[in-house]
Design a protein around this motif. Structure first.
Motif, PDB file in Angstrom:
ATOM      1  N   SER A 178       6.234   3.596   1.446  1.00  0.00           N
ATOM      2  CA  SER A 178       5.498   2.418   1.880  1.00  0.00           C
ATOM      3  C   SER A 178       5.035   1.636   0.670  1.00  0.00           C
ATOM      4  CB  SER A 178       4.304   2.844   2.726  1.00  0.00           C
ATOM      5  OG  SER A 178       3.516   1.720   3.036  1.00  0.00           O
ATOM      6  N   PRO A 179       5.672   0.506   0.394  1.00  0.00           N
ATOM      7  CA  PRO A 179       5.298  -0.243  -0.801  1.00  0.00           C
ATOM      8  C   PRO A 179       3.866  -0.746  -0.719  1.00  0.00           C
ATOM      9  CG  PRO A 179       6.852  -1.490   0.521  1.00  0.00           C
ATOM     10  CD  PRO A 179       6.758  -0.124   1.116  1.00  0.00           C
ATOM     11  N   LEU A 180       3.300  -0.974  -1.877  1.00  0.00           N
ATOM     12  CA  LEU A 180       1.910  -1.391  -1.999  1.00  0.00           C
ATOM     13  C   LEU A 180       1.627  -2.636  -1.162  1.00  0.00           C
ATOM     14  CD1 LEU A 180      -0.609  -0.548  -3.337  1.00  0.00           C
ATOM     15  CD2 LEU A 180       0.145  -1.616  -5.459  1.00  0.00           C
ATOM     16  N   TYR A 181       2.523  -3.608  -1.208  1.00  0.00           N
ATOM     17  CA  TYR A 181       2.241  -4.878  -0.538  1.00  0.00           C
ATOM     18  C   TYR A 181       2.143  -4.694   0.974  1.00  0.00           C
ATOM     19  CZ  TYR A 181       7.148  -5.504   0.891  1.00  0.00           C
ATOM     20  OH  TYR A 181       8.372  -5.368   1.479  1.00  0.00           O
ATOM     21  N   ARG A 182       2.811  -3.673   1.516  1.00  0.00           N
ATOM     22  CA  ARG A 182       2.696  -3.424   2.957  1.00  0.00           C
ATOM     23  C   ARG A 182       1.337  -2.811   3.295  1.00  0.00           C
ATOM     24  NH1 ARG A 182       6.709  -4.996   5.895  1.00  0.00           N
ATOM     25  NH2 ARG A 182       8.838  -4.787   5.095  1.00  0.00           N
ATOM     26  N   LEU A 228      -8.476 -11.872  -3.437  1.00  0.00           N
ATOM     27  CA  LEU A 228      -7.932 -10.722  -2.710  1.00  0.00           C
ATOM     28  C   LEU A 228      -7.346  -9.694  -3.678  1.00  0.00           C
ATOM     29  CD1 LEU A 228      -6.205 -12.482   0.328  1.00  0.00           C
ATOM     30  CD2 LEU A 228      -8.255 -11.049   0.372  1.00  0.00           C
ATOM     31  N   ALA A 229      -6.676 -10.200  -4.713  1.00  0.00           N
ATOM     32  CA  ALA A 229      -6.097  -9.288  -5.701  1.00  0.00           C
ATOM     33  C   ALA A 229      -7.190  -8.444  -6.343  1.00  0.00           C
ATOM     34  CB  ALA A 229      -5.337 -10.085  -6.754  1.00  0.00           C
ATOM     35  N   ALA A 230      -8.304  -9.090  -6.701  1.00  0.00           N
ATOM     36  CA  ALA A 230      -9.426  -8.371  -7.302  1.00  0.00           C
ATOM     37  C   ALA A 230      -9.995  -7.353  -6.308  1.00  0.00           C
ATOM     38  CB  ALA A 230     -10.510  -9.362  -7.732  1.00  0.00           C
ATOM     39  N   ARG A 231     -10.175  -7.798  -5.083  1.00  0.00           N
ATOM     40  CA  ARG A 231     -10.757  -6.938  -4.063  1.00  0.00           C
ATOM     41  C   ARG A 231      -9.935  -5.677  -3.812  1.00  0.00           C
ATOM     42  NH1 ARG A 231     -12.274  -9.021   2.005  1.00  0.00           N
ATOM     43  NH2 ARG A 231     -11.642  -7.207   3.189  1.00  0.00           N
ATOM     44  N   PHE A 232      -8.606  -5.832  -3.811  1.00  0.00           N
ATOM     45  CA  PHE A 232      -7.752  -4.683  -3.521  1.00  0.00           C
ATOM     46  C   PHE A 232      -7.270  -3.975  -4.781  1.00  0.00           C
ATOM     47  CE2 PHE A 232      -6.806  -7.425   0.334  1.00  0.00           C
ATOM     48  CZ  PHE A 232      -7.605  -6.685   1.185  1.00  0.00           C
ATOM     49  N   GLY A 233      -7.596  -4.539  -5.939  1.00  0.00           N
ATOM     50  CA  GLY A 233      -7.195  -3.892  -7.182  1.00  0.00           C
ATOM     51  C   GLY A 233      -5.705  -3.918  -7.429  1.00  0.00           C
ATOM     52  N   VAL A 234      -5.061  -5.013  -7.033  1.00  0.00           N
ATOM     53  CA  VAL A 234      -3.627  -5.165  -7.296  1.00  0.00           C
ATOM     54  C   VAL A 234      -3.392  -6.530  -7.938  1.00  0.00           C
ATOM     55  CG1 VAL A 234      -3.032  -3.719  -5.311  1.00  0.00           C
ATOM     56  CG2 VAL A 234      -3.157  -6.202  -5.029  1.00  0.00           C
ATOM     57  N   SER A 235      -2.156  -6.793  -8.296  1.00  0.00           N
ATOM     58  CA  SER A 235      -1.874  -8.078  -8.924  1.00  0.00           C
ATOM     59  C   SER A 235      -1.756  -9.180  -7.876  1.00  0.00           C
ATOM     60  CB  SER A 235      -0.568  -8.009  -9.712  1.00  0.00           C
ATOM     61  OG  SER A 235       0.533  -8.100  -8.844  1.00  0.00           O
TER      62      SER A 235
END
Lengths: 247, 247
Positions: free
Chosen positions: B14-18, B45-52
């Motif tokens: 399950s890729p991160l973006y999913r 949203l990127a900051a909130r979820f800790g992703v790029s």
DNA sequence: GAGTGGTCTAGACCACTGA
DNA sequence: CAGTGGTCTAGACCACTCG
């Protein structure tokens, strides 16, 4: 490296990946890669077009979502084909009411070369009276005749089409068109109605005259949104239905 | 940072973006952002979820393509709503034969609270006899009655629905459901047939009994593919057709 | 001009296929 | 194992909207 200039009246901005997409589409249309062939890898395409892999990727993504290409992880990207589809009838949205798979059989009733009446010529963007082929066939599911359809094709693209060649054809009709005539159906539009069965339709479908039938008028397009097929089908929906998904 | 673990029997990866997509969907479903509201920017949203940002982007892209979100360049990303749609009828694929716009009028004939018959309860995943609302309405285009439909809604989600409230409602019915009951229709499936008009249908649609009618049985879903509406419509296709696009 | 989504890049690493 | 597509990152810059 492609230029970003755009013609008068076009969109105010054409991103690079769309230009790449257009270039790939042109190669597909020109037959640089044959149906079912692998196209060059993303890295190769990126080098060829002088852009990054990510840009090629976005172009290929769109073409894959339009069913012109098929991506297979670990193997490559392939030119889509009607030959190796799971479903026999790509555009036929008819399903058995009980959901069971359909054991289908088809019979070609007729194939004539004649002059296009106005109501066929017009959607095909031909002049009235232009040569066209008319194919009539009957589809049966589980030994019950369900679909009677007339298929109209522009004569210029389907030279030498005969009932014999149609009868010999095994796989999907669209695969036959693709292989024998180089005409690939991309998408289609349908207009659906309920009508009363004519005497002739009733006879083929073994119904009484006036029985309600679903009428589907389909216009199919190839590259560049060029119309290349008109279909007029009558479906007996007593034990089958036309399914659709709305988003 | 979300975990990549997956439940037994799920996809092998399950890729991160999913996972991000699932988190955003959950917030939508929970009402963290109301319909027509802007959701946080991609950077937030990127900051909130800790992703790029790119990963958020891919998640939002999919949600936008599923019509749950609407992107507007330079302004933000918004929760989709049925209220501000160009089309009055989101899922009604009926078009006038001459292509002219439809001047439409609707009339609510009936609204009852009753116990679900088995053939309604089943697709709604209710038990037979569960409370449901049945709404009957007639749509006219250019003063011609064209659509007669029965709408079935689970009683639990639509408490207090009355003919009066329906009649007072101006915009799309689905906008009304969204605002008043918090039920948002996402997608639908239809089964289409040709049938002979019953005496009752014929009367409403001003046809003779037995005239061919298009029958559309629609099942609409909200989040998590939960079914929340059954519609049974009869369309007079004498001067209109059901249009569909095949890809 | 500041803030948003949209594009493009370069590079790293992962998952999958087949020889 | 090498080669493919798939994911993720970080950063730069562009197009668009609005105050």
């Amino acid at each position: 490296m492609p230029d970003r200039a755009f013609p008068e009246g076009g969109p105010s901005f054409s991103p690079l990946y769309r230009q790449i997409k257009a270039l790939i589409t042109r190669s597909l249309q020109a037959g640089e890669w044959r149906p079912a062939d692998a196209i060059p890898s993303e890295i190769e395409l990126a080098a060829r077009f002088g852009v990054s892999q990510g840009t090629v990727r976005k172009a290929v993504d769109e073409l894959a979502s339009e069913n012109l290409l098929v991506r297979r992880q670990g193997k490559g990207t392939f030119v889509a084909t009607h030959s190796e589809e799971k479903v026999q009838y790509r555009f036929l949205r008819l399903t058995s009411d009980d959901g069971k798979p359909l054991r289908s059989e088809r019979r070609f009733i007729d194939c004539q070369r004649l002059r296009a009446p106005a109501d066929i010529a017009h959607p095909l963007m031909l002049r009235s009276g232009a040569p066209v082929f008319m194919v009539r066939r009957l589809l049966s599911f589980d030994d019950r005749p369900v679909v009677l359809e007339d298929i109209w094709l522009p004569g210029a693209h389907f030279k030498g089409l005969t009932t014999e060649r149609l009868t010999d054809c095994r796989g999907p009709l669209y695969a036959f068109f693709e292989e024998e005539f180089g005409v690939r159906m991309i998408r289609a539009e349908e207009k659906i109605r309920a009508v009363a069965a004519s005497a002739e339709a009733a006879q083929w479908l073994k119904l009484i005259q006036g029985a309600p039938l679903l009428s589907a008028e389909r216009l199919s397009f190839t590259y560049d949104d060029k119309p290349v097929e008109v279909r007029r089908g009558f479906y007996d929906t007593s034990f089958h239905h036309y399914r659709n998904t709305l988003n």
